[in-house]
Design a protein around this motif. Sequence first.
Motif, PDB file in Angstrom:
ATOM      1  N   LYS A 562     -10.959 -24.512 113.070  1.00 13.65           N
ATOM      2  CA  LYS A 562     -10.175 -23.646 113.966  1.00 13.65           C
ATOM      3  C   LYS A 562      -9.092 -22.876 113.220  1.00 13.65           C
ATOM      4  O   LYS A 562      -8.513 -21.955 113.765  1.00 13.65           O
ATOM      5  CB  LYS A 562      -9.624 -24.451 115.138  1.00 13.65           C
ATOM      6  N   GLN A 589     -15.785 -23.133 118.967  1.00  8.87           N
ATOM      7  CA  GLN A 589     -14.847 -23.296 117.852  1.00  8.87           C
ATOM      8  C   GLN A 589     -13.979 -22.058 117.727  1.00  8.87           C
ATOM      9  O   GLN A 589     -12.779 -22.136 117.476  1.00  8.87           O
ATOM     10  CB  GLN A 589     -15.609 -23.486 116.522  1.00  8.87           C
ATOM     11  N   LYS A 592     -11.392 -22.048 120.309  1.00 14.22           N
ATOM     12  CA  LYS A 592     -10.395 -23.052 119.955  1.00 14.22           C
ATOM     13  C   LYS A 592      -9.440 -22.466 118.917  1.00 14.22           C
ATOM     14  O   LYS A 592      -8.237 -22.641 118.971  1.00 14.22           O
ATOM     15  CB  LYS A 592     -11.101 -24.273 119.343  1.00 14.22           C
ATOM     16  N   ARG A 593     -10.051 -21.786 117.902  1.00 15.85           N
ATOM     17  CA  ARG A 593      -9.237 -21.223 116.824  1.00 15.85           C
ATOM     18  C   ARG A 593      -8.241 -20.209 117.376  1.00 15.85           C
ATOM     19  O   ARG A 593      -7.073 -20.204 117.028  1.00 15.85           O
ATOM     20  CB  ARG A 593     -10.138 -20.546 115.782  1.00 15.85           C
TER      21      ARG A 593
END
Length: 612
Positions: A562, A589, A592-593
């Motif tokens: 992330k 992902q 999320k990052r």
Amino acid sequence: MGMKKSEKGSKKVMENKKNEKKDVGSAASNATMENDSVFASCSFSSLGLRPSLCDELREKLGFEVPTLVQAQAIPIILAGRHALINAATGTGKTVAYLAPLIHHLQNYDTCIQRSDGIFALVLVPTRELCLQVYEILQKLLHRFHWIVPGYVMGGENRSKEKARLRKGISILIATPGRLLDHLKNTSSFLYTKLRWIIFDEADRILELGFGQDIQEILHLLGSRKAANDNKESTVPRNSEFQRQNLLFSATLNEKVNHLAKISLHNPVMIGLEGKTRKPVSTIESIDPSEFDEEDEVKYSSKIPIAVDYKIPTQLIQRYVKVPCGSRLAVLLSILKHLFERDTSQKVVVFFSTCDAVDFHHSLLSEFHFSTDPQTKERVIQMFLGCQTFRLHGNMEHEDRRSTFQAFKTEKSALLLSTDVSARGLDFPKVRCIIQYDSPGEATEYVHRVGRTARLGERGESLLFLQPVEIDYLQDLEKHGVSLAEYPLLKVLDNFTLHGHNKQVKKSVFIDLHPWVLCLQKALESFIISKPKMDELARKGFCSWVRAYTAHRGELKRIFMIKKLHLGHVAKSFALKQQPSVVGQSFQKQNKKRKRFEKKNGLSKKRKVARVT
Ligand SMILES: Nc1ncnc2c1ncn2[C@@H]1O[C@H](COP(=O)(O)OP(=O)(O)OP(=O)(O)O)[C@@H](O)[C@H]1O
């Protein structure tokens, strides 16, 4: 066989053993333990090895004197002790265990025969290491034709292996999975006379997930004792000898502890100075007679693990900090610089996945480059003029085999590999190791760099890190490994771009450096123009991201997907855009990052950095 039939034979074995015990002390006093030197100041014969074997070491392998680890380990092994041996990469551990085996096997009253089955078993983690040990063994057994070497390993033809086992092998080198297969399914596999079990790269065997197989193997061979108990398994075996088990590695970690507990009986530790209750910096201090019952319990319940890893002192270790999107251009530039600096040399680059190896191998084998796109008469040439090999676990068995042999014999070449080459492989004259994808565990760092600077030779290593991964250096520091920074800008500034190299102000930012920008553009155009390459790049990207998310434990904190910009990761595969078909998990992902960046204000910082 002599010692089975005659009493005289077994008496002689006993006598030899007594003499061997005496030899431990005298050999010890001959071996000078100088820290910085690789070789001991004694001869092979003073360690107790038979003259004919010493001749073979000299004539067939060119070994005049033993290395320090050989001087320490050989007398201990000759004396019949179980041992745990820790020594830096490339210091000669292979012969440290092979020589004593051959010494004993040639020593028997009546020649051993193929029908006796195996006497020694060497377990190794990879097929390449299996072949390498087998080749050394073959050379050493040249004049002792009655001692038969052999190997079994994954990828080979089972029926042919069965036939070889039926005929009889005296010293068997094996990878764990295939060995277990034969132990269960090959009825003609005879191991009642098995005397030695050696684990080469013991920690790696366990890391590869062979722990269960090893327990089963030890059990089937009747060499396993319960973890809290010093008694060996009750599996019947017909052996006049005591079993002797040996564990070798340049990095012994906690995983080895359990294996040591279940397989070693009252072991001698070599190379674990300062970590054992009794110092083992001199051989005298590990005289077998010094061990008492109390020691036995302590040693068998907890093996001391070295915190600091042993790295060849002459190795120059550096790291290079590279923004994600410029990684590929920087890798290619450094390789170009290395091969222009020295046209005859060998370099190994480590990647995290097989797909990444395939992509970079195809790219480097095909990528042409012109530094002068303006002129009509462009001189387009291969970007790298050296021969490039690849090695990884998804390759056909035969390709793997031929690459391994070819890279060994080449004088100048580049090898792109996964960690399948990290352990034990002895490629002569490798000058530089590049860890393009970080290794994860510090142990793997040590083994990867250990493919260079072997046996006192010079060598250098370079670890690629992204700015967000820089804390990994602290992780290495914890193990006594410290790295200096590589002068990347200086190297990049030396490349010339026709037409504007003199005028262009050199950038202090890697990703804005004119050479990097020009090379990145050329790489992206190249990939777009070749559908096959584009596909390889996409596959490489996907597997790289998957591997990045697989870091374990403490390392998860450093290598966090992330924290990465997947568009920049795509750039590192010369893709203009992040592949859209990357699966739900990557998209998750990515989200999320973004959340992470928002929370930590990273996206703003990034924009600022780009403007400057
Ligand atoms: N006594 C010796 N004299 C000269 N060369 C030697 C001697 N012993 C070993 N070598 C050479 O040193 C190199 C390293 O040996 P080896 O592969 O056994 O090291 P190692 O300690 O097992 O390394 P690794 O930890 O990487 O597996 C080999 O090329 C080997 O031929």
